[in-house]
Design an enzyme around this catalytic site. Structure first.
Site, PDB file in Angstrom:
ATOM      1  N   TYR A 210      11.649  37.450   6.861  1.00 46.27           N
ATOM      2  CA  TYR A 210      12.860  37.833   7.254  1.00 46.27           C
ATOM      3  C   TYR A 210      13.834  37.197   6.806  1.00 46.27           C
ATOM      4  O   TYR A 210      15.112  37.704   6.235  1.00 46.27           O
ATOM      5  CB  TYR A 210      12.854  38.252   8.930  1.00 46.27           C
ATOM      6  CG  TYR A 210      13.857  39.076   9.519  1.00 46.27           C
ATOM      7  CD1 TYR A 210      13.965  40.287   9.407  1.00 46.27           C
ATOM      8  CD2 TYR A 210      14.975  38.455   9.900  1.00 46.27           C
ATOM      9  CE1 TYR A 210      15.224  41.231   9.818  1.00 46.27           C
ATOM     10  CE2 TYR A 210      16.309  38.976  10.532  1.00 46.27           C
ATOM     11  CZ  TYR A 210      16.057  40.604  10.530  1.00 46.27           C
ATOM     12  OH  TYR A 210      17.154  41.139  10.896  1.00 46.27           O
TER      13      TYR A 210
ATOM     14  N   SER B  88      22.005  39.904   8.777  1.00 45.44           N
ATOM     15  CA  SER B  88      21.692  39.194   9.847  1.00 45.44           C
ATOM     16  C   SER B  88      22.502  37.829   9.851  1.00 45.44           C
ATOM     17  O   SER B  88      22.834  37.694   8.887  1.00 45.44           O
ATOM     18  CB  SER B  88      20.178  39.158  10.204  1.00 45.44           C
ATOM     19  OG  SER B  88      20.170  38.169  11.320  1.00 45.44           O
TER      20      SER B  88
ATOM     21  N   ILE C  45      20.194  49.976  15.478  1.00 49.37           N
ATOM     22  CA  ILE C  45      21.750  50.047  14.978  1.00 49.37           C
ATOM     23  C   ILE C  45      21.978  51.255  14.295  1.00 49.37           C
ATOM     24  O   ILE C  45      23.136  51.563  14.377  1.00 49.37           O
ATOM     25  CB  ILE C  45      21.875  48.705  14.174  1.00 49.37           C
ATOM     26  CG1 ILE C  45      21.975  47.716  14.998  1.00 49.37           C
ATOM     27  CG2 ILE C  45      23.342  48.898  13.475  1.00 49.37           C
ATOM     28  CD1 ILE C  45      21.865  46.177  14.318  1.00 49.37           C
ATOM     29  N   GLY C  46      21.270  51.813  13.470  1.00 49.04           N
ATOM     30  CA  GLY C  46      21.182  52.813  12.364  1.00 49.04           C
ATOM     31  C   GLY C  46      21.498  54.327  13.385  1.00 49.04           C
ATOM     32  O   GLY C  46      22.536  54.920  13.082  1.00 49.04           O
TER      33      GLY C  46
ATOM     34  N   SER D  65      16.767  56.129  12.292  1.00 47.90           N
ATOM     35  CA  SER D  65      15.856  56.640  13.437  1.00 47.90           C
ATOM     36  C   SER D  65      15.999  55.812  14.932  1.00 47.90           C
ATOM     37  O   SER D  65      15.621  56.763  15.880  1.00 47.90           O
ATOM     38  CB  SER D  65      14.268  56.803  13.017  1.00 47.90           C
ATOM     39  OG  SER D  65      13.946  55.526  12.689  1.00 47.90           O
ATOM     40  N   SER D  66      16.439  54.727  14.862  1.00 51.71           N
ATOM     41  CA  SER D  66      16.471  53.923  16.146  1.00 51.71           C
ATOM     42  C   SER D  66      17.290  52.798  15.765  1.00 51.71           C
ATOM     43  O   SER D  66      17.989  52.608  14.897  1.00 51.71           O
ATOM     44  CB  SER D  66      14.990  53.434  16.490  1.00 51.71           C
ATOM     45  OG  SER D  66      14.857  52.381  15.495  1.00 51.71           O
TER      46      SER D  66
ATOM     47  N   GLY E 253      17.858  53.992   7.602  1.00 51.16           N
ATOM     48  CA  GLY E 253      17.440  53.188   8.803  1.00 51.16           C
ATOM     49  C   GLY E 253      17.918  53.707  10.210  1.00 51.16           C
ATOM     50  O   GLY E 253      18.376  53.072  11.102  1.00 51.16           O
TER      51      GLY E 253
END
Length: 339
Positions: free
Chosen positions: A158, A145, A21-22, A18-19, A16
């Site tokens: 979620y 989370s 936090i990752g 690509s954007s 994950g």
């Protein structure tokens, strides 16, 4: 006692990436000298991240993967071992969501969020564990989370998925302890973070969604992840607000229910119209958000207690001092102590 390698000696897989936090986490690991294997569904984001890491002298490769497919997740771990010879740390940050009242969420949407956010996390652990066990040590770092501790309205799939991640990691952690295998299992629980998540997820609110402010910057979560990669850590709630949420939920869930009735619905809506037919990343990757930060930098605040979590002796000294202070006040207030 689990002993983890210094970051500059690690091979790290970040799922994950690509954007958000990752992406920030991959950059920070690379800056500290780790060899980095990044994965996501958006090839343009992965390619630009590898190029950014290489420009600053780092070592990185990427693997395209949808975490709902175990074979694609397994390929991430296998590629790390093929190219770099081993795997030391697995960071799993991939997630999606649908913001809508429960009755407006379809069975397919609910299942997809669970497949990505929960089953995908399980697939990550399944893929990484054989390699970590072969090394005899390592770290599984899973990004869930604060919603793992307290669900909120309009995010039922979620919240359910994040509760599930906490259950998964608790079970796995004890199994590894029983086997005597020194692998650290960490649940990183961010508060509301300023990433492109709210640009990318599906909304049926009629407007662009937002987290309930305040926000924290992604770098704060990356700092916690890097800390856990070197220091075995069970749980890490990122952001002062998240710690308050966790405490309030333990003290009075009913009070928190009432609070969320007041702030949980207006607090997740912006004034910017957005159709539920707008592009989102629930079933397919979405282009245009290959960056770390989202659109809410003006709502971010610093966090003060995260530093204490990374300095346990000082943290427990502060807790002891606070406890002593409370005890002293209570003693002074008790009948018979005011003579």
């Amino acid at each position: 006692m689990t002993q983890l390698k210094p970051i500059n000696q690690q091979v790290v897989a970040i799922v994950g990436a690509s954007s958000g936090i990752g992406r920030e986490t991959a950059l920070q690991f690379a800056k500290r000298g780790a060899k980095v294997v990044i994965a996501a569904r958006t090839e343009s984001g992965l390619r630009s991240l590898v190029e950014e890491i290489q420009r600053m002298g780092g070592d990185a490769i990427y693997v395209l993967a949808d975490v709902s497919d175990f074979e694609q997740v397994k390929a991430i771990a296998d590629k790390a071992v093929q190219i770099y010879g081993r795997l030391d740390t697995w960071v799993h940050a991939a997630a999606t969501g649908v913001l809508a009242p429960f009755e407006k969420i379809t069975p397919e949407e609910f299942k997809r969020v669970i497949d990505v956010n929960l089953t995908g996390q399980a697939y990550g652990a399944m893929a990484a564990l054989p390699h970590l066990k072969r090394e005899g040590r390592g770290a599984l770092i899973h990004i869930s989370s604060v919603e793992a501790r307290r669900a909120i309205p309009l995010q039922s799939p979620y919240s359910a998925s994040k509760h599930g991640v906490e259950g998964l990691l608790e079970s796995l952690r004890v199994e590894l302890m029983h086997e005597g295998i020194p692998i650290s299992v960490t649940n990183i629980m961010p508060s509301v973070i300023n990433t492109p998540y709210y640009n990318k997820v599906r909304t049926k609110l009629g407007v662009k969604p937002t987290g309930v402010p305040p926000y924290y910057q992604p770098s704060l979560v990356a700092d916690a992840i890097l800390y856990a990669a070197e220091h075995p850590t069970r749980d890490f709630i990122v952001g002062d607000v998240g710690k308050v949420v966790d405490l309030l939920q333990k003290v009075s869930p009913q009070l928190f229910d009432a609070l969320l009735v007041l702030i949980g619905f207006p607090g997740q809506r912006t004034d910017e119209p957005k159709s539920e037919d707008a592009p989102d990343n629930v079933f397919e990757p979405i282009e245009g958000y290959n960056r770390v930060e989202g659109d809410f930098s003006n709502l971010t605040i610093p966090s003060f207690t995260d530093w204490l979590d990374k300095n346990p002796p000082l943290k427990w000294s502060a807790v002891a001092a606070a406890t002593l202070g409370v005890a002293t006040v209570l003693k002074a207030l008790l009948p018979g102590n005011n003579a």
